[in-house]
Design a protein around this motif. Structure first.
Motif, PDB file in Angstrom:
ATOM      1  N   LEU A  18       0.747  -1.348   0.041  1.00  0.00           N
ATOM      2  CA  LEU A  18       0.044   0.170   0.250  1.00  0.00           C
ATOM      3  C   LEU A  18       0.899   1.458  -0.058  1.00  0.00           C
ATOM      4  CD1 LEU A  18      -2.915   1.122  -0.059  1.00  0.00           C
ATOM      5  CD2 LEU A  18      -2.841   1.019   2.542  1.00  0.00           C
ATOM      6  N   LEU A  22       0.573   4.140  -2.896  1.00  0.00           N
ATOM      7  CA  LEU A  22       0.198   5.542  -2.503  1.00  0.00           C
ATOM      8  C   LEU A  22       1.262   6.577  -2.694  1.00  0.00           C
ATOM      9  CD1 LEU A  22      -1.323   4.975   1.095  1.00  0.00           C
ATOM     10  CD2 LEU A  22      -2.646   5.469  -0.993  1.00  0.00           C
ATOM     11  N   ARG A  23       2.391   6.223  -3.086  1.00  0.00           N
ATOM     12  CA  ARG A  23       3.453   7.125  -3.488  1.00  0.00           C
ATOM     13  C   ARG A  23       2.939   8.063  -4.757  1.00  0.00           C
ATOM     14  NH1 ARG A  23       7.929   7.750  -6.849  1.00  0.00           N
ATOM     15  NH2 ARG A  23       9.608   8.481  -5.860  1.00  0.00           N
ATOM     16  N   PRO A  25      -0.020   8.907  -5.948  1.00  0.00           N
ATOM     17  CA  PRO A  25      -1.122   9.601  -5.795  1.00  0.00           C
ATOM     18  C   PRO A  25      -0.644  10.920  -4.822  1.00  0.00           C
ATOM     19  CG  PRO A  25      -1.683   7.407  -5.504  1.00  0.00           C
ATOM     20  CD  PRO A  25      -0.361   7.464  -5.738  1.00  0.00           C
ATOM     21  N   ALA A  26       0.276  10.640  -3.907  1.00  0.00           N
ATOM     22  CA  ALA A  26       0.695  11.609  -3.124  1.00  0.00           C
ATOM     23  C   ALA A  26       1.627  12.869  -3.985  1.00  0.00           C
ATOM     24  CB  ALA A  26       1.751  11.263  -1.931  1.00  0.00           C
ATOM     25  N   LEU A  43       2.248  10.003   2.228  1.00  0.00           N
ATOM     26  CA  LEU A  43       1.232   8.926   2.373  1.00  0.00           C
ATOM     27  C   LEU A  43       1.765   7.581   2.878  1.00  0.00           C
ATOM     28  CD1 LEU A  43      -1.402  10.065  -0.088  1.00  0.00           C
ATOM     29  CD2 LEU A  43      -1.112  10.954   2.037  1.00  0.00           C
ATOM     30  N   ALA A  47      -0.766   4.378   4.947  1.00  0.00           N
ATOM     31  CA  ALA A  47      -0.622   3.199   4.602  1.00  0.00           C
ATOM     32  C   ALA A  47      -0.557   2.352   6.185  1.00  0.00           C
ATOM     33  CB  ALA A  47       0.587   2.620   3.829  1.00  0.00           C
ATOM     34  N   THR A  50      -3.747   2.613   8.034  1.00  0.00           N
ATOM     35  CA  THR A  50      -4.870   1.913   7.421  1.00  0.00           C
ATOM     36  C   THR A  50      -4.791   0.402   7.557  1.00  0.00           C
ATOM     37  OG1 THR A  50      -5.289   3.394   5.662  1.00  0.00           O
ATOM     38  CG2 THR A  50      -6.018   1.019   5.250  1.00  0.00           C
TER      39      THR A  50
END
Length: 343
Positions: A18, A22-23, A25-26, A43, A47, A50
């Motif tokens: 995760l 997320l790298r 999108p951040a 982000l 992870a 979550t």
């Protein structure tokens, strides 16, 4: 036991995947740390939050590993603090807002029936202090994650000694999630923890220690909490002393933390993180000994002395503090020069 191993393994793998997902999108959303030579996506903490919550609540819902009385609320409060940190990562909240939100969350989880009102107030203050100083550890690649993993294992051992199986499983899952995050955060970092992850880490660990020490005397409980947060507290003490002596604002960021000063002694950044990780292990081990009743006050005194020596030695390490001229002042000076030049 088998569920604990399976849950920790799942948390490690899921967080690693995760955090990598997320790298991008951040980066696209601009949720990055711009203090470095290149923008660092922040982000990774999301992870950790979550996956820790998902795995822990799976055990609760299936009744395979119930969290126990109060631990579910503790996790919810920690998630709320993590979300507050996420807002700070995106919109840069003021420090007083973060402190107030953390205090409210801490006040909701302290077991007052066991601590009493006075002890509960001290517990809230301790949770807020440790949470905020853990945020300060997120100044170097891998540092907050390394210290967090070591501290989580120590807090988990304390919970196991008190037969708080749900809390022990939660802390082991959290330690595994942080380990998965460290796969991307070790120098050179590709993903950062951010305020979301660092505040979640500090809150979950400190409130977990408060839960395990509920019903004990205030003095020894404070000593255990001090040992488990010794490295983060040493970093905060060093920064405060340096900035007070240099007459600089306490809240302004600068290269005057533990890792920055250790590097002035010739250590690489990963080497400095390893040294501080070893220091954290020694302090956490001392805290576990005190909690279990296997040692008296001597380990705490050794930890306190070690923190004092570390801070005093690193005070002598010179660092280059960048001089930042306020933009408003700079623009005013330019306008004044243009006015003089034009007569």
């Amino acid at each position: 036991m088998l569920y604990g191993i399976a849950a920790a393994s799942a948390a490690l793998l899921l967080t690693a995947v995760l955090a990598a997902l997320l790298r991008l999108p951040a980066l696209r959303a601009g949720v990055v740390d711009r203090r470095r030579s290149r923008p660092l996506p922040l982000l990774g903490g999301l992870a950790v939050v979550t996956v820790t919550s998902l795995v822990a609540w799976t055990g609760e819902w299936t009744r395979v590993a119930p969290l126990g009385d109060g631990v579910g609320g503790l996790l919810l409060a920690a998630v709320a603090v993590g979300l507050l940190g996420l807002v700070a990562d995106v919109w840069r909240l003021r420090g007083r807002v973060i402190a107030a939100g953390t205090a409210v969350a801490a006040a909701c989880v302290v077991p007052y029936d066991e601590t009493g009102v006075a002890g509960g107030a001290l517990a809230v203050a301790g949770i807020v202090l440790v949470t905020l100083v853990f945020r300060g550890l997120d100044h170097a690649d891998g540092l907050a994650g390394t210290v967090g993993v070591v501290t989580a294992f120590g807090a988990g051992v304390c919970a196991a000694i008190e037969v708080m199986d749900g809390l022990a499983v939660l802390l082991s899952v959290f330690a595994a999630a942080l380990t998965g995050f460290l796969m991307h955060n070790w120098h050179p970092a590709r993903v950062g923890l951010g305020a979301c992850g660092s505040l979640f880490t500090g809150f979950l660990l400190s409130s977990g220690v408060v839960f395990t020490r509920a019903g004990y005397a205030i003095g020894p409980s404070a000593a255990v909490l001090f040992c488990l947060g010794a490295v983060a507290l040493a970093d905060a003490a060093l920064v405060v002393l340096v900035r007070l002596l240099g007459r600089r604002p306490l809240l302004r960021r600068g290269p005057d933390h533990l890792v920055h000063r250790l590097r002035r002694f010739g250590l690489t950044q990963p080497g400095a993180v390893v040294v501080l990780g070893v220091c954290a292990f020694a302090a956490v081990f001392a805290g576990v000994l005190v909690h279990a009743g296997w040692a008296g006050e001597e380990p705490v005194l050794w930890v306190a002395g070690g923190v004092a020596v570390l801070v005093l030695v690193l005070l002598r390490a010179p660092v280059r503090i960048p001089v930042q001229r306020p933009r408003r002042m700079a623009s005013t000076q330019v306008s004044e020069r243009l006015r003089v030049r034009n007569g």
